[in-house]
Design a protein around this motif. Structure first.
Motif, PDB file in Angstrom:
ATOM      1  N   UNK A  35       0.827  -1.206   0.000  1.00 52.84           N
ATOM      2  CA  UNK A  35       0.000   0.000   0.000  1.00 52.84           C
ATOM      3  C   UNK A  35       0.865   1.262   0.000  1.00 52.84           C
ATOM      4  N   UNK A  36       1.985   1.242   0.735  1.00 56.66           N
ATOM      5  CA  UNK A  36       2.881   2.413   0.729  1.00 56.66           C
ATOM      6  C   UNK A  36       3.405   2.649  -0.689  1.00 56.66           C
ATOM      7  N   UNK A  37       3.768   1.561  -1.383  1.00 54.12           N
ATOM      8  CA  UNK A  37       4.253   1.703  -2.765  1.00 54.12           C
ATOM      9  C   UNK A  37       3.188   2.341  -3.652  1.00 54.12           C
ATOM     10  N   UNK A  38       1.967   1.861  -3.534  1.00 52.03           N
ATOM     11  CA  UNK A  38       0.882   2.441  -4.350  1.00 52.03           C
ATOM     12  C   UNK A  38       0.638   3.903  -3.982  1.00 52.03           C
ATOM     13  N   UNK A  39       0.738   4.181  -2.692  1.00 47.96           N
ATOM     14  CA  UNK A  39       0.491   5.544  -2.204  1.00 47.96           C
ATOM     15  C   UNK A  39       1.433   6.549  -2.879  1.00 47.96           C
ATOM     16  N   UNK A  40       2.682   6.126  -3.084  1.00 52.30           N
ATOM     17  CA  UNK A  40       3.667   7.042  -3.662  1.00 52.30           C
ATOM     18  C   UNK A  40       3.925   6.804  -5.147  1.00 52.30           C
ATOM     19  N   UNK A  97      -2.854   7.015  -5.778  1.00 51.73           N
ATOM     20  CA  UNK A  97      -1.661   7.812  -5.523  1.00 51.73           C
ATOM     21  C   UNK A  97      -2.009   9.002  -4.614  1.00 51.73           C
ATOM     22  N   UNK A  98      -1.334   9.098  -3.465  1.00 52.31           N
ATOM     23  CA  UNK A  98      -1.568  10.220  -2.554  1.00 52.31           C
ATOM     24  C   UNK A  98      -2.876  10.158  -1.789  1.00 52.31           C
ATOM     25  N   UNK A  99      -3.568   9.031  -1.854  1.00 51.88           N
ATOM     26  CA  UNK A  99      -4.855   8.948  -1.142  1.00 51.88           C
ATOM     27  C   UNK A  99      -4.639   8.552   0.322  1.00 51.88           C
ATOM     28  N   UNK A 100      -5.001   9.408   1.276  1.00 47.30           N
ATOM     29  CA  UNK A 100      -4.621   9.206   2.683  1.00 47.30           C
ATOM     30  C   UNK A 100      -5.365   8.089   3.418  1.00 47.30           C
ATOM     31  N   UNK A 101      -6.194   7.305   2.730  1.00 42.69           N
ATOM     32  CA  UNK A 101      -6.902   6.219   3.434  1.00 42.69           C
ATOM     33  C   UNK A 101      -6.731   4.883   2.725  1.00 42.69           C
ATOM     34  N   UNK A 102      -5.639   4.757   1.974  1.00 46.56           N
ATOM     35  CA  UNK A 102      -5.362   3.501   1.270  1.00 46.56           C
ATOM     36  C   UNK A 102      -5.169   2.374   2.298  1.00 46.56           C
ATOM     37  N   UNK A 103      -5.699   1.200   1.976  1.00 39.79           N
ATOM     38  CA  UNK A 103      -5.502   0.025   2.842  1.00 39.79           C
ATOM     39  C   UNK A 103      -5.803  -1.228   2.051  1.00 39.79           C
ATOM     40  N   UNK A 104      -5.552  -2.380   2.640  1.00 36.58           N
ATOM     41  CA  UNK A 104      -5.892  -3.645   1.976  1.00 36.58           C
ATOM     42  C   UNK A 104      -6.135  -4.704   3.047  1.00 36.58           C
ATOM     43  N   UNK A 105      -6.292  -5.970   2.647  1.00 30.80           N
ATOM     44  CA  UNK A 105      -6.590  -6.984   3.679  1.00 30.80           C
ATOM     45  C   UNK A 105      -5.398  -7.221   4.609  1.00 30.80           C
ATOM     46  N   UNK A 106      -4.210  -6.776   4.206  1.00 32.43           N
ATOM     47  CA  UNK A 106      -3.049  -6.966   5.077  1.00 32.43           C
ATOM     48  C   UNK A 106      -2.807  -5.785   6.023  1.00 32.43           C
ATOM     49  N   UNK A 151      -0.163   9.854   7.742  1.00 26.81           N
ATOM     50  CA  UNK A 151       1.110  10.161   8.402  1.00 26.81           C
ATOM     51  C   UNK A 151       2.288   9.939   7.448  1.00 26.81           C
ATOM     52  N   UNK A 152       2.185   8.912   6.589  1.00 27.85           N
ATOM     53  CA  UNK A 152       3.221   8.711   5.558  1.00 27.85           C
ATOM     54  C   UNK A 152       3.310   9.947   4.669  1.00 27.85           C
ATOM     55  N   UNK A 153       2.151  10.431   4.242  1.00 27.12           N
ATOM     56  CA  UNK A 153       2.133  11.586   3.334  1.00 27.12           C
ATOM     57  C   UNK A 153       2.710  12.829   4.020  1.00 27.12           C
ATOM     58  N   UNK A 154       2.326  13.018   5.273  1.00 24.40           N
ATOM     59  CA  UNK A 154       2.778  14.196   6.018  1.00 24.40           C
ATOM     60  C   UNK A 154       4.296  14.160   6.228  1.00 24.40           C
ATOM     61  N   UNK A 155       4.809  13.007   6.654  1.00 22.76           N
ATOM     62  CA  UNK A 155       6.243  12.893   6.938  1.00 22.76           C
ATOM     63  C   UNK A 155       7.078  13.015   5.667  1.00 22.76           C
ATOM     64  N   UNK A 156       6.521  12.525   4.562  1.00 18.78           N
ATOM     65  CA  UNK A 156       7.225  12.625   3.279  1.00 18.78           C
ATOM     66  C   UNK A 156       7.317  14.100   2.860  1.00 18.78           C
ATOM     67  N   UNK A 157       6.267  14.832   3.154  1.00 16.44           N
ATOM     68  CA  UNK A 157       6.181  16.244   2.762  1.00 16.44           C
ATOM     69  C   UNK A 157       7.081  17.125   3.625  1.00 16.44           C
TER      70      UNK A 157
END
Ligand code: ZN
Ligand code: ZN
Length: 786
Positions: free
Chosen positions: A112-117, A124-133, A328-334
């Protein structure tokens, strides 16, 4: 070859963790027929095919389940074959008893982190991405079984794309209940603090400066020295630039928290490793799926300027956390700074703030801005805290990432009771238990005010519903003034059986249950305060303990506490009391810096209290002994947070660690006397030795180290004596004083050398957060005398 049909019923963490799609994929690969289905007690699988393939299938299901799954119960039986068909995922059964385990909230997974970025991904950049894991679980559940309609995601209607992923067993999002994307799911926005602000009121919108992305904007504000409250998974976090001493000090003033360390968040383990020492085990804890605050040793040279001195003053450790949610991933990356303060947003002793409107109302005096979102938090859950001690991760606060998974205990239930362990006053948790499973709640907090007590009662109700345990037995602390005890006694009036469990006995049982021990052990319980069965305040205890009961085999000498409970906040009082005990004469004539610091009037006042025994309850507490020495050395006279004096004494002693060999370093003298079969450790000589060293201008760090080594000797020698008369060779170490890494490592190292089997905590805290488990264990093992 004729087909066979096998029915497999599994219990444990098997829902909301991608279990059904996993079973589906494996069954289809092996060409089996049948179905998989969620039930109220777990997962049911029926598989049909040749015997060899069924055997292989069973092995895969049991041995290689999805990463978050935990199978704790299984039954397998053979059925008559049903004939032709295919493999399918059947609709959930919703009738029956609840006994399915709920998954904790899990940090965003690597995929999910890979897809997020990834620029090309639709999320991409969606702050509520998740999956079954990965993603939120416990914090969004409103009811069972775990389905989308029973979560706070129910108000969001999945778009066509999300829907098709959700319904396709071949995708990572098959039945991922919080599944969402930018066009159908929750969103974030930023508002300015304003005490009168109505939620989403246009007047509160942030000034337009060309940046439209709220997360980007929040990052710029934090860099500019603003304090931003960020809604996370289990509640709000207060965030600001960790390198900015001025703003950290301001936050301390606003939170009325002068010294208690703040945790920080860093982008990744590599960044954390630049500023703190990380071994393999600490890194595993830090970056693991639970993502707790992990206490790491500061790299003093590197950290200067990155993490302000005022973040974690007078301790060698820093609490570090990595991002655990996409926002939080998005914020810390920024952010263009390596570390931000990330501390729970609560007011004083009140529970964590978790609701948008409440956050704005309660935190507008502290935070300048709010980064909000519209996925509601149903179950508040604080960040967990972990430290690797004596080579293994010890949980110091058990919450997000760990709860509500049960602890499997070693208790052989003596009854069919359903038990509630009501917990202690500070760092309260409660525990619902039945059979071998103990559901220890998330960290509730200090049960001192109404809000926290309301939170406590609410959570007990929720856990009862969630796990279908309706306690008929309540185990509680003997302290008459604890609110948790009051709760038990109140419930007792409605017919529940009541069992009072002495505080340190509960600590010992907690450590036994944590390690699945049975029989009898030596319990070394070094603690702050706990109500004793003789009416005194215990806390430096050696118990011979088993699930049936305990015997007090040793203790620290009783010392008066001038002012009662006040001594916990004013260590100088205990220092004077230990001095008076050690010299047996007046305090005024003593040539000790403390006596000069405190001044004539206060000395007179304390002397009179001690002489006339006014408000001077007796204590055998090891925590108070540490407090006294800390104050005597001029390290900490006034404590502004729990155990501050001991934390700072430890930090002082650790300065000496590098240069001293533990086995050859000097010790203070002490005596162990036998009083009516109880070994009593006399502390007067230690105090006189310290005063002598002070007079000889021995540096405080050396005295602090020598004191730690002396306490370790006392403990090991007392265990030796108890072992000689009882034959017991197993020692459990529990109680809040064992949060002291230096002391715990000294004691366990020495005990192991003397061929004791040493057991410490790993699933629940050694501090009062573990008490409820010990109480529940007693309730489970308790047999009616008749
Ligand atoms: Zn994921
Ligand atoms: Zn969507």
């Amino acid at each position: 070859m004729s087909a066979k049909r096998m029915r497999i019923e599994l219990g444990g963490v098997v829902q909301g963790v991608g279990f059904r799609p996993f079973v589906y994929r494996e069954a289809v690969l092996l060409g089996l027929k049948g179905f998989v289905q969620n039930s109220m007690s777990g997962v049911v699988i029926e598989a049909e095919g040749p015997a060899g393939r069924l055997k292989k299938f069973l092995k895969i299901v049991l041995k290689n389940p999805p990463p978050l799954a935990g199978i704790s119960a299984k039954t397998v039986r053979m059925l008559r074959p049903a004939g032709p068909g295919r493999f399918e995922i059947k609709k959930s059964i919703t009738k029956g008893i609840n006994r399915v385990l709920v998954s904790p909230d899990i940090a965003t997974c690597g995929n999910c982190v890979r897809e997020l970025f990834s620029q090309s991904d639709r999320r991409s950049g969606y702050p509520f991405i998740n999956c079954t894991d990965c993603g939120p679980r416990f914090t969004i559940i409103t009811d069972l079984p775990y389905d989308r309609r029973h979560t706070t995601m129910s108000k969001f209607r999945m778009c066509a794309d999300c829907s098709s992923e959700y319904n396709d067993p071949a995708t990572r999002r098959y039945h991922a209940q919080p599944n969402a994307c930018g066009s159908c799911g929750p969103r974030v926005w930023l508002v300015k603090a304003n005490k009168d602000c109505k939620l989403q009121n246009a007047n509160c919108k942030v000034q337009n400066d060309g940046i439209t992305d709220p997360i980007k904007k929040a990052a710029r504000l934090i860099e500019r020295g603003k304090i931003v409250a960020v809604k996370g998974v289990g509640g709000f976090l207060i965030m600001c630039d960790a390198g900015n001493n001025r703003i950290v000090r301001k936050l301390r003033r606003l939170k009325h928290r002068p010294f208690k360390p703040f945790a920080v968040m860093m982008r990744d383990a590599e960044t954390a490793g630049k500023y703190c020492e990380i071994d393999k085990k600490s890194e595993k804890a830090l970056a693991g799926p639970q993502r707790p605050v992990t206490l790491l040793k500061k790299r003093v040279g590197q950290i200067a300027g990155i993490v302000a001195d005022s973040i974690a003053p007078r301790t060698n450790y820093l609490g570090v956390m990595l991002p655990y949610a996409p926002v939080l991933h998005l914020l810390l990356k920024e952010l263009r700074i390596p570390a931000v303060v990330a501390t729970s947003a609560n007011i004083a002793d009140e529970p964590l703030v978790a609701d948008n409107a409440q956050a704005i109302k309660k935190l507008s005096g502290t935070a300048d801005y709010f980064l909000l979102h519209d996925r509601d938090i149903k179950n508040r859950c604080d960040d967990s805290i972990v430290q690797v001690i004596a080579g293994k991760p010890a949980i110091l606060r058990r919450a997000r990432g760990f709860v509500p998974l049960p602890v499997e205990t070693g208790v052989s239930p003596g009854n069919r009771r359903q038990v509630l362990g009501c917990g202690a006053e500070l760092k309260n948790t409660f525990c619902l238990a039945e059979g071998r499973l103990a559901f220890v709640s998330q960290h509730i907090g200090d049960l001192k005010n109404r809000e926290t007590f309301d939170f406590y009662r609410d959570e007990i109700r929720k856990y009862r519903e969630m796990f279908g345990i309706n306690p008929d037995t309540l185990a509680y602390d003997l302290h008459p003034d604890y609110l948790a005890t009051g709760y038990a006694l109140e419930s007792g009036k409605k017919g529940a059986k009541l069992l009072g469990v002495q505080h340190h006995f509960a600590h010992a049982l907690s450590c036994m249950a944590d390690n699945k021990l049975e029989g009898r052990v030596i319990g070394v319980i070094l603690d702050g305060t706990g109500y004793g069965i003789d009416g005194n305040i215990w806390g430096g205890e050696f118990l011979i303990a088993g699930y049936k009961g305990f015997e007090r085999a040793g203790r620290l000498k009783y010392i008066p506490m001038p002012g009662g409970d006040k001594v916990a906040e004013e260590p100088w009082r205990m220092a004077l009391s230990f001095l008076a005990d050690a010299y047996g004469s007046g305090l005024t004539g003593l040539r000790v810096p403390l006596v000069r610091r405190v001044g004539k009037n206060k000395i007179k006042f304390i002397s009179r209290m001690l002489e006339q025994k006014i408000n001077c309850p007796l204590t055998s507490s090891m925590g108070r002994f540490f407090d006294a020495v800390s104050s005597l050395l001029g390290i900490c006279d006034i404590s502004t947070y729990e155990a501050q004096a001991a934390v700072e004494l430890q930090a002082e002693a650790e300065k000496t660690c590098q240069r001293v060999n533990v086995s050859t370093c000097q010790r203070y003298k002490y005596k162990i006397e036998n009083q009516d079969g109880v070994r009593v450790i006399e502390t007067g000589q230690v105090i006189r030795g310290i005063v002598k060293d002070l007079a000889a201008k021995v540096p405080p760090e050396k005295i602090a180290y020598k004191f730690h080594a002396t306490v370790a000797d006392m403990v090991v020698e007392t265990c030796g004596r108890i072992s000689r008369s009882t034959g017991l060779k197993r020692v459990v170490l529990s109680g809040g004083v064992f949060q002291n890494k230096l002391l715990l490592e000294m004691i366990s190292g020495k005990l192991v050398k003397r061929s004791f089997a040493v057991f410490t905590h790993s699933q629940v805290p050694c501090n009062d957060g573990g008490i409820s488990l010990g109480q529940a264990a007693f309730g489970l093992a308790y047999k009616n005398p008749n």
